[in-house]
Design an enzyme around this catalytic site. Structure first.
Site, PDB file in Angstrom:
ATOM      1  N   ARG A 238      97.160  32.034   8.514  1.00  0.00           N
ATOM      2  CA  ARG A 238      97.537  32.781   9.721  1.00  0.00           C
ATOM      3  C   ARG A 238      98.283  34.041   9.307  1.00  0.00           C
ATOM      4  O   ARG A 238      98.961  34.076   8.274  1.00  0.00           O
ATOM      5  CB  ARG A 238      98.415  31.930  10.654  1.00  0.00           C
ATOM      6  CG  ARG A 238      97.637  30.828  11.380  1.00  0.00           C
ATOM      7  CD  ARG A 238      96.654  31.406  12.374  1.00  0.00           C
ATOM      8  NE  ARG A 238      95.900  30.387  13.080  1.00  0.00           N
ATOM      9  CZ  ARG A 238      94.668  30.013  12.784  1.00  0.00           C
ATOM     10  NH1 ARG A 238      94.058  30.552  11.723  1.00  0.00           N
ATOM     11  NH2 ARG A 238      94.038  29.105  13.501  1.00  0.00           N
TER      12      ARG A 238
ATOM     13  N   HIS B 192      89.151  38.471  10.627  1.00  0.00           N
ATOM     14  CA  HIS B 192      89.262  37.066  11.044  1.00  0.00           C
ATOM     15  C   HIS B 192      87.881  36.424  11.167  1.00  0.00           C
ATOM     16  O   HIS B 192      87.524  35.852  12.207  1.00  0.00           O
ATOM     17  CB  HIS B 192      90.018  36.951  12.375  1.00  0.00           C
ATOM     18  CG  HIS B 192      90.659  35.599  12.570  1.00  0.00           C
ATOM     19  ND1 HIS B 192      91.839  35.425  13.263  1.00  0.00           N
ATOM     20  CD2 HIS B 192      90.289  34.356  12.167  1.00  0.00           C
ATOM     21  CE1 HIS B 192      92.151  34.134  13.286  1.00  0.00           C
ATOM     22  NE2 HIS B 192      91.222  33.476  12.630  1.00  0.00           N
TER      23      HIS B 192
END
Length: 307
Positions: free
Chosen positions: A222, A270
Site C-alpha cells: 500500500r 496500481h
C-alpha cells in the site's frame, strides 16, 4: 440482497457494471435504492460507514479487493462481519508482476535504460537466480505464495511477518527482533504487507538503512507503507539503487510528486494484480448466501489485527 457502497465514483461504476454482468437481477441495489434497507451484505470500496451502519438488516461488510484498509475498521459495528477477496488468478498476477520486477534489477535493465540515454555501451554481470537474495515483507495469502514460487525458481528467498511462518525453501523471520537480520540479507526488498497501524510508514529511513548498500525496493503493498522522502534521500545517497512502486497514498499520483521525475524509480498505476470482476461478484454473492443461511463465511478478516 447486496448493496453497492462506495464513495469513489470509478469504483462504484465498476461494481455496478460487474454486478449487472455477473449477478442475478434483483440480487443487488444501490445505497439510494428503496430496497437498500433489506440488504444483508455491502459490496464496498471506500464506503460511507455512517450510512451503512443505518442499514437495519446488514450483517456483512465485504471488500471488493484483497485489502480492507479502506473500510474504516474502527467504525464497523461488532455485529458486522468483514470479508475480503482471495483469488488464485490474483496471486498469479502478483507473482508475474514481481517476477518482472526481480528480473528488472537482477539483469540490470535499470542500468541499461540509463546507459541508453547517454549512448553508453557497457555490459553487466548476468546473475544466476541463486546469486540473488530476495526479502519479502508479508507472508499472508499472496506473500507466502510468491515467496515459495520464487524460492522454487532458485532464488535465495527470505520472508518477514508479524508472526512466525513456515514455508518451503524460505527462511522465515518474524517480529521486530528479527527484522534487522532479515533486512541485512535482502538485496531486493519486496513489500506485500497489509496496511495496519504497525506497518504504516514501515518503508522508511530506518528500514532502508538496514538493507545492504545497492539494494532495490518493490512496493506492491500500500502507498501508506512508504515514506517517499526517505526513499528519495537514500537513493540520492546511493544506498538504494532504485525502486518499483505500484501503490501510492494518493491515487492517481499527484502530477507534482517528485516520484515522476526520478530516473531510478519505475512507477506503475496500481496494476500489479487484480482479481477478475466475475470472481469478485461470485465471492460476494456466495458469502451473502452464507450470511442468509447462517453458514461460515469465506475469507473472513480479523478486525482487531486488520487483516
Amino acid at each position: 440482497m447486496i448493496v453497492i457502497a462506495s464513495t469513489k465514483a470509478y469504483a462504484k461504476q465498476m461494481l455496478i457494471d460487474a454486478f449487472q454482468q455477473y449477478a442475478p437481477e434483483g440480487s443487488y441495489c444501490l445505497e439510494e435504492d428503496e430496497h437498500a434497507n433489506q440488504a444483508t451484505t455491502a459490496a464496498c470500496w471506500f464506503p460511507n460507514l455512517d450510512n451503512l451502519n443505518q442499514t437495519p438488516s446488514l450483517k456483512l461488510i465485504h471488500s471488493m479487493g484483497a485489502g480492507i484498509e479502506h473500510l474504516e475498521l474502527a467504525k464497523i459495528k461488532e455485529s458486522h462481519q468483514v470479508c475480503r477477496i482471495v483469488d488464485q488468478d490474483h496471486k498469479f498476477g502478483m507473482l508475474s508482476y514481481l517476477q518482472w520486477g526481480v528480473l528488472y534489477f537482477q539483469r540490470f535493465f535499470d542500468q541499461y535504460l540509463k546507459q541508453q540515454t547517454k549512448q553508453i555501451w557497457q555490459q553487466h554481470p548476468q546473475l544466476k537466480n541463486a546469486d540473488v537474495y530476495i526479502g519479502i515483507m508479508g507472508l499472508g495469502e499472496i506473500g507466502g505464495f510468491v515467496a515459495e514460487k520464487l524460492a522454487s525458481e532458485g532464488y535465495q528467498v527470505s520472508g518477514w511477518s508479524k508472526s512466525k511462518k513456515s514455508l518451503k525453501h524460505v527462511d522465515c523471520f518474524a517480529g521486530d527482533a528479527e527484522l534487522e537480520v532479515f533486512l541485512a540479507r535482502s538485496q531486493i526488498l519486496i513489500n506485500v504487507l497489509p496496511l495496519t497501524h504497525e506497518t504504516r510508514g514501515i518503508l522508511s529511513q530506518s528500514t532502508f538503512e538496514k538493507l545492504p548498500r545497492g539494494a532495490t525496493v518493490i512496493n506492491s503493498g500500500r502507498g501508506e507503507h512508504l515514506v517517499i522522502q526517505d526513499l528519495l534521500n537514500l537513493i540520492d545517497a546511493k544506498h538504494i539503487r532504485g525502486a518499483i512502486l505500484d501503490v501510492f497514498e494518493q491515487e492517481p499520483l499527484n502530477p507534482s510528486s517528485p516520484l515522476w521525475n526520478k530516473a531510478e524509480i519505475v512507477l506503475t498505476p496500481h496494476i500489479a494484480s487484480h482479481a477478475p470482476l466475475e470472481v469478485v461478484v461470485q465471492q460476494i454473492l456466495e458469502n451473502d448466501r452464507r450470511v442468509m443461511q447462517g453458514l461460515p463465511l469465506l475469507n473472513c478478516v480479523n478486525i482487531g489485527r486488520g487483516y
